[in-house]
Design a protein around this motif. Structure first.
Motif, short mmCIF file in Angstrom:
data_model
loop_
_atom_site.label_atom_id
_atom_site.label_comp_id
_atom_site.label_asym_id
_atom_site.label_seq_id
_atom_site.Cartn_x
_atom_site.Cartn_y
_atom_site.Cartn_z
N LYS A 72 11.98 9.55 0.85
CA LYS A 72 11.01 8.59 0.32
C LYS A 72 11.55 7.18 0.46
CE LYS A 72 8.70 7.18 -3.91
NZ LYS A 72 8.43 7.51 -5.32
N GLN A 89 -4.44 12.21 -4.36
CA GLN A 89 -5.18 11.75 -3.20
C GLN A 89 -4.76 12.51 -1.96
OE1 GLN A 89 -3.97 7.77 -3.97
NE2 GLN A 89 -6.09 7.08 -4.11
N SER A 90 -4.31 13.66 -2.15
CA SER A 90 -3.82 14.42 -1.01
C SER A 90 -4.98 14.98 -0.21
CB SER A 90 -2.93 15.55 -1.51
OG SER A 90 -2.87 16.56 -0.55
N LYS A 91 -4.88 14.84 1.05
CA LYS A 91 -5.95 15.37 1.89
C LYS A 91 -5.94 16.88 1.88
CE LYS A 91 -6.05 11.40 4.94
NZ LYS A 91 -5.91 10.90 6.31
N ALA A 92 -4.75 17.42 1.85
CA ALA A 92 -4.67 18.88 1.82
C ALA A 92 -5.31 19.41 0.55
CB ALA A 92 -3.21 19.32 1.90
N PHE A 93 -5.02 18.75 -0.52
CA PHE A 93 -5.62 19.18 -1.78
C PHE A 93 -7.12 19.04 -1.73
CE2 PHE A 93 -4.93 20.36 -6.09
CZ PHE A 93 -5.97 19.82 -6.81
N CYS A 123 5.22 18.25 -4.81
CA CYS A 123 6.46 18.22 -4.04
C CYS A 123 6.55 16.98 -3.16
CB CYS A 123 6.53 19.47 -3.16
SG CYS A 123 6.95 20.94 -4.10
N ASN A 124 5.47 16.35 -2.97
CA ASN A 124 5.50 15.18 -2.12
C ASN A 124 6.23 14.07 -2.85
OD1 ASN A 124 4.92 12.97 -0.51
ND2 ASN A 124 2.89 13.75 0.03
N PRO A 125 7.32 13.62 -2.28
CA PRO A 125 8.08 12.59 -3.01
C PRO A 125 7.33 11.29 -3.17
CG PRO A 125 8.93 12.86 -0.80
CD PRO A 125 7.93 13.95 -1.00
N PHE A 126 6.35 11.12 -2.38
CA PHE A 126 5.59 9.89 -2.48
C PHE A 126 4.51 9.95 -3.55
CE2 PHE A 126 7.58 7.95 1.02
CZ PHE A 126 7.85 8.93 1.94
N TYR A 127 4.42 11.07 -4.13
CA TYR A 127 3.42 11.20 -5.18
C TYR A 127 4.09 10.99 -6.51
CZ TYR A 127 0.28 13.35 -8.51
OH TYR A 127 -0.51 13.60 -9.58
N ASN A 128 3.58 10.08 -7.23
CA ASN A 128 4.11 9.88 -8.57
C ASN A 128 3.30 10.70 -9.55
OD1 ASN A 128 6.01 7.95 -7.76
ND2 ASN A 128 4.38 6.40 -7.64
N LYS A 154 6.94 22.87 3.03
CA LYS A 154 6.61 22.52 1.65
C LYS A 154 7.78 22.74 0.71
CE LYS A 154 2.28 21.65 2.50
NZ LYS A 154 1.98 20.24 2.69
N ASP A 188 2.11 21.72 -4.03
CA ASP A 188 2.44 21.00 -2.81
C ASP A 188 2.30 19.50 -3.01
OD1 ASP A 188 0.91 23.52 -0.70
OD2 ASP A 188 2.88 23.39 -1.63
N VAL A 189 1.29 19.11 -3.71
CA VAL A 189 1.13 17.68 -3.97
C VAL A 189 2.29 17.16 -4.78
CG1 VAL A 189 -0.28 16.03 -5.23
CG2 VAL A 189 -1.37 17.71 -3.76
N TRP A 214 3.93 12.66 4.69
CA TRP A 214 4.80 13.70 4.14
C TRP A 214 4.09 15.04 4.13
CZ3 TRP A 214 9.78 14.01 2.45
CH2 TRP A 214 10.12 15.17 1.77
N GLU A 215 2.88 15.00 3.74
CA GLU A 215 2.12 16.26 3.73
C GLU A 215 2.10 16.90 5.10
OE1 GLU A 215 -1.83 15.96 2.36
OE2 GLU A 215 -1.26 15.59 0.29
N ILE A 241 1.87 3.66 0.31
CA ILE A 241 2.36 4.93 -0.24
C ILE A 241 1.40 6.06 0.08
CG2 ILE A 241 2.91 6.16 -2.35
CD1 ILE A 241 5.02 4.24 -1.66
N LEU A 242 0.15 5.74 0.06
CA LEU A 242 -0.80 6.81 0.34
C LEU A 242 -0.59 7.39 1.73
CD1 LEU A 242 -3.22 8.43 -0.55
CD2 LEU A 242 -4.70 6.64 0.33
N ILE A 292 -8.56 21.87 0.19
CA ILE A 292 -8.62 23.13 -0.54
C ILE A 292 -9.78 23.11 -1.52
CG2 ILE A 292 -7.42 24.49 -2.25
CD1 ILE A 292 -5.41 24.80 -0.34
#
Lengths: 857, 139
Positions: A367, B123-127, B112-117, A391, B109-110, A384-385, A377-378, B130
């Protein structure tokens, strides 16, 4: 804006150019960048400018845009003032200056004006439409290759005059392509692009319109290709007229596609980026994919897959363009393809964070690292995703390279893909975690080249395929992969790996297990039965069971019968010969089929009544004969009579009344021979009725009360018999014979029943004979026998159906009970008679004693 | 059949809420909000024992005439709420559980993303993908 009529070719050409210039895909072209290049490539002669200016002073308009244009033109090297002016004029003429940008129409007009200018015609607005057969504007700069190619394409596709290729910057390749197209043979493999172009140029020059000398491919090709092609595709999709051209171009592109690697890198090569740093293609990349281009396959027609592939190509393309030179953030793959240099750079960066190339970069470190790229960040989150394939919150080397690559791409303005491109898939790590990290890098770099492209497959797919089986192990990987990968082939391959039907798990038709004995079983039973029971043929057994069960001991006989019937029933069910079989089967079923099953080997038949006969036979018989013999001398004839009785059923039958005579035998009739007693009991019942009347009459005359009275009429009948016995012996005799006859008839009736009959017959006869012999006892006996016979006779008449059998059994039970009581009374009466006889005997002996002295004297 | 899917943070503010746009979304927002009370009640009732999968899945929170609300809580007190339309064939419990499981996995998974606080809107596209899959497949 003047209406502009374009010929088809012009239309196509212009639209291509417009698409080429419209890097932003906004349907309007800013008057910079490619447009500038394009116009610059037009190389309008200065005199035209002057001429134009002179002729159209009114058209000279000044605008800020024009100044901007001029400024830009100044910036661009190699422009002459006049050309700038021309450019400005053209711009003004087409109205772009008014709009501030080149709309499509403006662009077209500009192009036409350029064409006009190039052809030496004065630039007039009116000339736009008036000039017929205007050659297409030629754009030279940096686009000669494209020209050449395009020209070649056009030449191939359209045998009309060659048109210089529009400013498609797809040049480096195209020349090779064009070359191929023209020449056919996949030559130029080893030639650098520009060399290829040059040979092509002459060929193009042979065409009506001279082409400008080919410019070195090293010149930064104008940005584009991907969007260019994209638009081309779009245009091609939308414009049927352009099919031809498009097909040609598509052909070229498909040629590019076939050797995916080639086109991939080639595209990368051509496509410089609309964002500022155009990346000069490397010579080696040239070589690499010119080498690749030769293996061009057929030119498939445009089809969606190719469109899709083209998108892949576009995305994958320009990977090569990334900077071998620029390693820094600007190194970004349009086609998502990591070049070797890039990869090396990434690896170096990886090492700065994680010295171990096989290790993982934790999420936090990643990060921080990627936050330095100053992307929002988005977007970083999205990157990252995409890149964290497993994962796990950490990045392996491949994942890191993919993430870095995406960051670079994003920084260069390329949109992030929705799914991770295959070339960025960290597939190889799964193959071999530790040692092959550097190799995979190299493989990834090279995989583009040899990999054959099939629709929906990226160059790296084979290695992906290898990774599939390993990746499938993790559900998450599988899921994510399915999410990311649009490759159905890998999915199918994967399925094929696990699909093979496991015969063990195959659904097997359940084998029914018979709960009932099978035929074989039945046959066994039958064999056993027949083996064990020779005396009883099947049919008689079938016939017998009802009677046997009733006559003999019920439970064992039932089992035996059931077993037999089961065996018989099943065996006969096969044959369906007799109606009795279902009956017997039902019967057996009703009666404990498990018992029947158990009794596969039918147990030895329970002791026949004969055994009970044998038990009670001789002695009792003798006694019966002896006892009456003592008191009853006047019954020699009666005594004589009994021997005539058939012996077999005699003992049992006779045992009942005989036992009635003796106290010790009293228990017998009630006990063991249940059925046996019933039969003798039943036998005399019928004749009892017949005899009772006689005895009643007789008893009434003598000793009605001598006997202990029992409630039942049979007892009274017995008493009457007893009382009557002494009297009308002859009547009894007659009755006896009558009884005998009746019993005979009954016996005959019973005889038809078969073996069941004999037991009652002799019993009846026996009883009757006894009654005759002893007017008291024998009368009762045959009466009893008759009574017993009667129910016994009734027994054979009992229908042999199962239900009837049950009723018969119940009826027989009742009768047996009645006979029991009757016999009990008879017993008591006989005992009384015994007492009386004994008393008489005593009295006679006393008289004899009294008389003896006289005799002695 | 989910018409609304919501992810509620521990502090009971929504991290993610999405509805089938055909209907009044505000209604679903309100429904989810009111369902939080039921979730709290169930969570406190279920208790303090080890949280196993069964306890994570709260089941039907409450039904209304139009729809049913199902709840699921993670170990970190993040709540998932699914509102399904009753008019559709009633989903079996297993299906609801599988939906929650997928949601949970995607949420993980969201995370686990270090960029997610944590605490940020998701705002994950994967989420999103789903969730869309769940809502699309359902109706």
């Amino acid at each position: 804006m003047e209406s502009l009529t374009l010929s088809d070719v012009e239309q196509k050409y212009y639209s291509e150019l417009f698409v080429y210039c419209d890097t932003d895909n906004t349907k309007k072209v800013a008057s910079n960048g490619r447009v500038l290049d394009l116009f610059r490539a037009a190389q309008l002669p200065s005199e035209v400018v002057l001429q134009w200016k002179n002729c159209n002073p009114s058209l000279v308009r000044k605008s800020t845009l024009g100044t901007v244009l001029m400024l830009q033109c100044h910036v661009v090297t190699g422009l002459c003032i006049h050309f700038q002016s021309i450019l400005m004029e053209i711009t003004e003429l087409c109205g772009a200056t008014r709009l501030g940008h080149f709309g499509r129409s403006q662009f077209y007009i500009a192009l036409k004006l350029i064409a006009i200018a190039q052809s030496g015609l004065p630039l007039r607005v009116e000339s736009l439409n008036s000039v017929k057969d205007l050659p297409l504007p030629r754009f030279v700069v940096g686009k000669n290759e494209a020209e050449a190619r395009h020209a070649a394409l056009y030449q191939d596709a359209d045998s009309q005059g060659l048109y210089p290729a529009p400013g498609t910057a797809l040049i480096p390749r195209p020349p090779g392509r064009g070359h191929q197209n023209k020449k056919g043979p996949p030559s130029s493999t080893s030639l650098p692009a520009h060399e290829v172009i040059q040979p092509l140029a002459p060929s193009i020059e042979a065409q009506p319109e001279p082409t400008s000398p080919v410019i070195s491919p090293h010149q930064s090709p104008p940005t584009s290709p991907h969007s260019w092609r994209k638009h081309k595709r779009q245009h091609s999709g939308g414009n049927a007229d352009r099919q031809q051209v498009v097909a040609a171009t598509g052909a070229v592109w498909t040629q590019f596609r076939e050797p995916q690697t080639g086109p991939v890198t080639g595209d990368g090569m051509w496509s410089s980026h609309s964002p500022p740093p155009p990346l000069p293609p490397s010579q080696e990349s040239w070589v690499s994919f010119t080498a690749d281009t030769p293996p061009s396959s057929t030119l498939p027609a445009m089809h969606p897959s190719s469109v899709q592939e083209s998108t892949t190509i576009r995305t994958v393309a320009s990977a090569a363009t990334t900077n071998e030179i620029q390693r820094q953030s600007s190194g970004y793959d349009d086609p998502w393809k990591i070049t070797d240099e890039q990869r090396q750079y990434y690896i170096n960066q990886f090492k700065t964070i994680q010295p171990d190339l096989t290790g993982l970069i934790p999420g936090s470190a990643a990060k921080e690292f990627f936050t330095k790229s100053k992307l929002p960040i988005l977007e970083l989150s999205h990157i990252w995703e995409l890149s964290d394939f497993d994962k796990d919150g950490a990045l392996t080397l491949d994942e890191f390279c993919a993430a870095f690559h995406l960051v670079v791409a994003r920084k260069n303005g390329y949109d992030l893909p929705e799914k991770l491109p295959e070339s960025l898939m960290p597939k190889l790590i799964d193959l071999d975690d530790s040692a092959e990290v550097p190799e995979p890098a190299a493989e990834v770099g090279y995989s583009a080249s040899p990999v054959e492209v099939t629709p929906n497959k990226s160059p790296s797919m084979p290695s992906l395929n290898q990774a599939w089986p390993e990746m499938n192990q993790s559900n998450e990987q599988w899921e994510t992969f399915s999410e990311r990968s649009s490759s159905s082939q890998t999915l199918t391959q994967f399925d094929s790996n696990i699909a093979p039907a496991d015969p063990d798990t195959a659904i097997v038709h359940p084998v029914p297990i018979r709960m009932t004995p099978s035929k074989i079983h039945m046959q066994e039973m039958e064999l056993k039965r027949t083996g064990s029971d020779h005396n009883h043929p099947t049919s008689p057994l079938l016939a017998k069971p009802p009677e046997l069960s009733e006559e003999t001991k019920l439970p064992p006989s039932m089992k035996f019968v059931a077993a037999n019937t089961v065996g018989d029933g099943y065996s006969s069910s096969d044959s369906f010969t007799s109606d009795q079989e279902p009956i017997t089967r039902q019967r057996s079923q009703s009666g404990a089929s498990p018992d029947a099953l158990k009794a596969v080997a039918p147990p030895p038949p329970p002791p026949r009544p004969q055994q009970s006969h044998s038990r009670s036979s001789s002695l009792d018989m003798n006694r019966t004969f002896a006892a009456p013999a003592a008191p009853g001398q006047p019954q020699p004839s009666a005594i004589a009579f009994p021997p005539a009785v058939p012996p077999r059923p005699l003992p049992t039958q006779s045992s009942v009344p005989l036992t009635g005579h003796r106290v010790e035998a009293e228990g017998v009739p009630a006990g063991g021979a249940g059925l046996t007693t019933t039969s003798p009991q039943q036998i005399p019942q019928q004749p009892n009725f017949a005899d009772f009347s006689q005895f009643q009459a007789f008893a009434a005359s003598e000793q009605p009360s001598s006997l202990p009275d029992i409630d039942k009429h049979s007892e009274a009948g017995q008493a009457d018999k007893i009382s009557e016995g002494a009297g009308p012996l002859r009547a009894v005799k007659s009755d006896g014979p009558a009884d005998e006859r009746t019993s005979a008839t009954v016996n005959s009736a019973k005889g038809s029943s078969g073996p069941l009959a004999p037991p009652p017959k002799p019993v009846r006869r026996r009883l009757k004979s006894e009654d005759e012999l002893r007017p008291e006892d024998e009368q009762i006996g045959p009466q009893k026998a008759g009574a017993i016979a009667a129910p016994l006779t009734s027994q054979p008449s009992i229908p042999r159906s199962i239900g009837k059998d049950k009723k018969a059994i119940q009826a027989s039970i009742r009768r047996n009970k009645e006979t029991n009581t009757v016999l009990a009374r008879l017993n008591s009466e006989l005992q009384q008679q015994l007492k009386d006889l004994l008393e008489e005997r005593i009295s006679l002996e006393v008289q004899l004693e009294q008389l003896r002295p006289f005799s002695h004297l | 059949m989910a018409v609304c899917i919501a992810v509620i943070a521990k502090e009971n503010y929504p991290l993610y809420i999405r509805s089938v746009p055909s209907q009044n979304e505000l209604k679903f927002h309100y429904t989810v909000h009111t369902s939080l009370d039921v979730v709290e009640e169930k969570v406190s009732a279920v208790g303090k024992s080890l949280a196993d999968q069964r306890e994570l899945y709260l089941g039907l929170l409450y039904p209304t005439e139009d729809y049913k609300v199902y709840g699921y809580v993670t170990n970190s007190k993040v709540k998932f709420v699914i509102v399904v339309d009753s008019s559709n064939t009633s989903l079996r419990d297993n299906e609801i559980r599988s939906m929650f499981r997928k949601l949970h996995n995607s949420f993980t998974d969201v995370m686990c993303n270090p960029f997610y606080n944590p605490g940020d809107p998701i705002q994950s596209k994967a989420f999103n993908g789903i969730v869309s899959g769940m809502m699309v497949q359902t109706g």
